[in-house]
Design a protein around this motif. Structure first.
Motif, short mmCIF file in Angstrom:
data_model
loop_
_atom_site.label_atom_id
_atom_site.label_comp_id
_atom_site.label_asym_id
_atom_site.label_seq_id
_atom_site.Cartn_x
_atom_site.Cartn_y
_atom_site.Cartn_z
N ARG A 16 53.48 6.78 6.74
CA ARG A 16 52.94 6.74 5.39
C ARG A 16 51.74 7.69 5.39
N GLY A 17 51.86 8.83 4.70
CA GLY A 17 50.75 9.78 4.63
C GLY A 17 49.84 9.40 3.47
N LYS A 18 48.91 10.27 3.15
CA LYS A 18 48.02 9.96 2.03
C LYS A 18 48.80 9.96 0.71
N VAL A 19 49.78 10.83 0.63
CA VAL A 19 50.55 10.95 -0.62
C VAL A 19 52.03 10.60 -0.42
N ARG A 20 52.59 11.05 0.70
CA ARG A 20 54.03 10.88 0.92
C ARG A 20 54.37 9.73 1.85
N GLU A 21 55.59 9.21 1.67
CA GLU A 21 56.11 8.21 2.59
C GLU A 21 57.36 8.81 3.19
N ILE A 22 57.46 8.71 4.49
CA ILE A 22 58.53 9.42 5.18
C ILE A 22 59.43 8.41 5.87
N TYR A 23 60.69 8.41 5.47
CA TYR A 23 61.68 7.49 6.04
C TYR A 23 62.67 8.29 6.88
N THR A 67 63.01 26.88 6.49
CA THR A 67 62.23 25.80 5.86
C THR A 67 62.89 24.46 6.17
N HIS A 68 62.13 23.38 5.97
CA HIS A 68 62.69 22.05 6.27
C HIS A 68 63.52 21.50 5.10
N PHE A 69 63.48 22.20 3.97
CA PHE A 69 64.12 21.68 2.76
C PHE A 69 65.64 21.63 2.90
N VAL A 74 64.77 16.32 4.08
CA VAL A 74 64.24 17.43 4.87
C VAL A 74 64.67 17.30 6.33
N ARG A 75 64.56 18.41 7.05
CA ARG A 75 64.85 18.39 8.49
C ARG A 75 63.70 17.72 9.22
N ARG A 76 64.04 16.89 10.16
CA ARG A 76 63.02 16.21 10.96
C ARG A 76 62.55 17.14 12.07
N LEU A 77 61.27 17.45 12.11
CA LEU A 77 60.76 18.42 13.07
C LEU A 77 59.47 17.94 13.70
N LYS A 78 59.13 18.60 14.78
CA LYS A 78 57.85 18.30 15.42
C LYS A 78 56.79 19.17 14.73
N VAL A 79 55.86 18.52 14.04
CA VAL A 79 54.89 19.29 13.24
C VAL A 79 53.76 19.81 14.14
N PHE A 80 53.46 21.09 14.02
CA PHE A 80 52.33 21.66 14.79
C PHE A 80 51.02 21.05 14.28
N THR A 99 41.98 22.25 12.09
CA THR A 99 42.66 21.22 12.87
C THR A 99 43.28 20.24 11.88
N LYS A 100 44.29 19.53 12.33
CA LYS A 100 44.90 18.49 11.50
C LYS A 100 44.39 17.19 12.08
N ALA A 101 43.36 16.66 11.44
CA ALA A 101 42.67 15.51 12.03
C ALA A 101 43.48 14.23 11.92
N PHE A 160 49.52 25.60 4.54
CA PHE A 160 50.91 25.35 4.95
C PHE A 160 50.91 24.51 6.22
N GLU A 161 52.05 23.86 6.44
CA GLU A 161 52.26 23.21 7.73
C GLU A 161 53.57 23.75 8.28
N PHE A 162 53.63 23.86 9.59
CA PHE A 162 54.84 24.35 10.24
C PHE A 162 55.29 23.35 11.28
N LEU A 190 58.88 26.23 8.14
CA LEU A 190 57.92 25.82 7.11
C LEU A 190 58.25 24.40 6.66
N VAL A 191 57.28 23.48 6.75
CA VAL A 191 57.55 22.08 6.42
C VAL A 191 56.59 21.60 5.32
N ASP A 192 56.59 20.30 5.09
CA ASP A 192 55.65 19.63 4.20
C ASP A 192 55.84 20.07 2.74
N GLU A 193 54.79 19.89 1.93
CA GLU A 193 54.82 20.40 0.56
C GLU A 193 54.41 21.87 0.62
N1 LIG Z 1 59.85 18.18 8.32
C1 LIG Z 1 58.95 17.30 8.74
N2 LIG Z 1 59.19 16.52 9.82
C2 LIG Z 1 58.25 15.60 10.24
N3 LIG Z 1 57.07 15.40 9.61
C3 LIG Z 1 56.79 16.16 8.53
C4 LIG Z 1 57.70 17.14 8.04
N4 LIG Z 1 57.14 17.76 6.96
C5 LIG Z 1 55.93 17.20 6.81
N5 LIG Z 1 55.70 16.25 7.72
C6 LIG Z 1 54.51 15.38 7.82
O1 LIG Z 1 54.63 14.40 6.82
C7 LIG Z 1 53.36 14.09 6.25
C8 LIG Z 1 53.42 14.30 4.72
O2 LIG Z 1 52.79 13.28 4.03
P1 LIG Z 1 51.32 13.45 3.42
O3 LIG Z 1 51.13 12.31 2.49
O4 LIG Z 1 51.14 14.83 2.89
O5 LIG Z 1 50.49 13.24 4.75
P2 LIG Z 1 48.98 13.61 5.10
O6 LIG Z 1 48.15 12.43 4.72
O7 LIG Z 1 49.03 13.83 6.59
O8 LIG Z 1 48.63 14.85 4.32
C9 LIG Z 1 52.36 15.01 6.89
O9 LIG Z 1 51.68 14.33 7.93
C10 LIG Z 1 53.22 16.13 7.50
O10 LIG Z 1 52.65 16.68 8.65
#
Ligand SMILES: Nc1ncnc2c1ncn2[C@@H]1O[C@H](COP(=O)(O)OP(=O)(O)O)[C@@H](O)[C@H]1O
Ligand SMILES: [Mg+2]
Length: 280
Positions: A21-28, A81-83, A111-117, A169-171, A224-226, A237-240
């Motif tokens: 659960r990110g600040k905005v998105r929820e990832i299942y 892209t992960h889309f 989206v494609r599940r990836l290891k985010v840098f 950095t991505k804290a 951007f996030e990769f 290229l991942v994320d929004e």
């Molecule tokens: N393709 C992907 N695979 C795995 N994780 C991703 C992918 N794309 C984005 N993410 C991660 O999903 C999260 C997106 O949710 P968000 O609410 O924006 O989180 P954050 O609070 O970290 O900004 C981010 O932490 C991002 O790094």
């Protein structure tokens, strides 16, 4: 027609494993290689989530990202892209109650599940925000020496001679991202990946900001996030992408260097906090 009540959280955990659960998105998790990326209507500033949401914000962010993924793919054919697609998978649609399908409508991306840098790939075309703060104090942006035409000092919001790559950095949740020099980013992710991330970030920013400007919009900076596809070793290229949550966006017709700009993003929200927090 979607409801005007903001959707602050989704409740799919009975049907799909919640990855994060990110600040905005929820990832299942959909399967080993695919995720369901759901944008809620939450809004955050300085890494704090606000109590109130903004109705339909998640839907707008999702559609904007999808549009930019499509645009970028056509402009930069070599870009990965992960889309995958915007739709809710049929099997999920059939197994969850109507109320949950409604929650997901228009705000869901596969989206494609990836290891985010673990770095934020920021590109700046204009000097504003934390970069302006650093520039006024140190004369640098993320440790990079910059100046205006003919070597003179830059003004607030001034366009840079060339866009610059300024990672951070991505804290971890609860701590603040830190602006770093590109050399430090290379130490974190490794030189070959760092080089690809920098090159792609600049290329994407240049294509997107040129297009946006032709439509009357300045993308002053963006993040951007990769991720890494470990099977193919591809940087993806991942994320929004290029949304008003991940970018500073200004109307071009009222732009004037030398002052803060009218903004089309969440700067108004940051502004409300910056006086008390000493941040920008
Ligand atoms: N393709 C992907 N695979 C795995 N994780 C991703 C992918 N794309 C984005 N993410 C991660 O999903 C999260 C997106 O949710 P968000 O609410 O924006 O989180 P954050 O609070 O970290 O900004 C981010 O932490 C991002 O790094
Ligand atoms: Mg995010």
């Amino acid at each position: 027609m979607a409801s005007e009540e903001p959707i602050l959280q989704t409740d799919l955990e009975r049907y799909l494993p919640l990855l994060a659960r990110g600040k905005v998105r929820e990832i299942y998790t959909l399967d080993d290689s695919k995720l369901l990326f759901v944008a809620t209507d939450r809004i955050s500033a300085y890494d704090c989530i606000m109590k109130n949401g903004v109705p339909q914000k998640g839907s707008l962010l999702t559609k904007l990202s999808a549009r930019w993924f499509e645009f970028l793919k056509s402009e930069i054919p070599a870009l990965h892209t992960h889309f995958i697609e915007l739709s809710i998978p049929d099997t999920l649609k059939q197994s969850v109650p109507e109320r949950l399908v409604h929650q997901l409508q228009d705000r869901t991306m596969q989206v494609r599940r990836l290891k985010v840098f673990p770095i934020e790939a920021i590109v700046r075309g204009y000097v504003t925000g934390s970069a302006w703060k650093e520039y006024t104090e140190e004369g640098t942006i993320h440790g990079i020496t910059v100046s205006g035409p003919g070597g003179r000092r830059l003004q607030e919001s001034e366009k840079l001679e060339k866009p610059i790559y300024t990672p951070s950095t991505k804290a971890e949740p609860g701590s603040k991202d830190e602006n770093i020099h590109p050399d430090q980013a290379a130490e974190i992710v490794g030189q070959p990946y760092a080089e690809q991330i920098e090159k792609l970030s600049l290329e994407i920013y240049i294509k997107a900001s040129t297009y946006a400007l032709s439509r009357g919009i300045i993308i002053a900076d963006t993040k951007f996030e990769f991720g890494l596809d470990e099977t193919s070793d591809q940087v993806v290229l991942v994320d929004e992408v290029l949304t008003p949550d991940s970018s500073r966006v200004w109307p071009a017709d009222t732009y004037q260097a030398g002052r803060a700009q009218e903004s089309l993003d969440k700067q108004y929200l940051r502004g409300k906090f910056s006086a008390s927090l000493d941040v920008r």
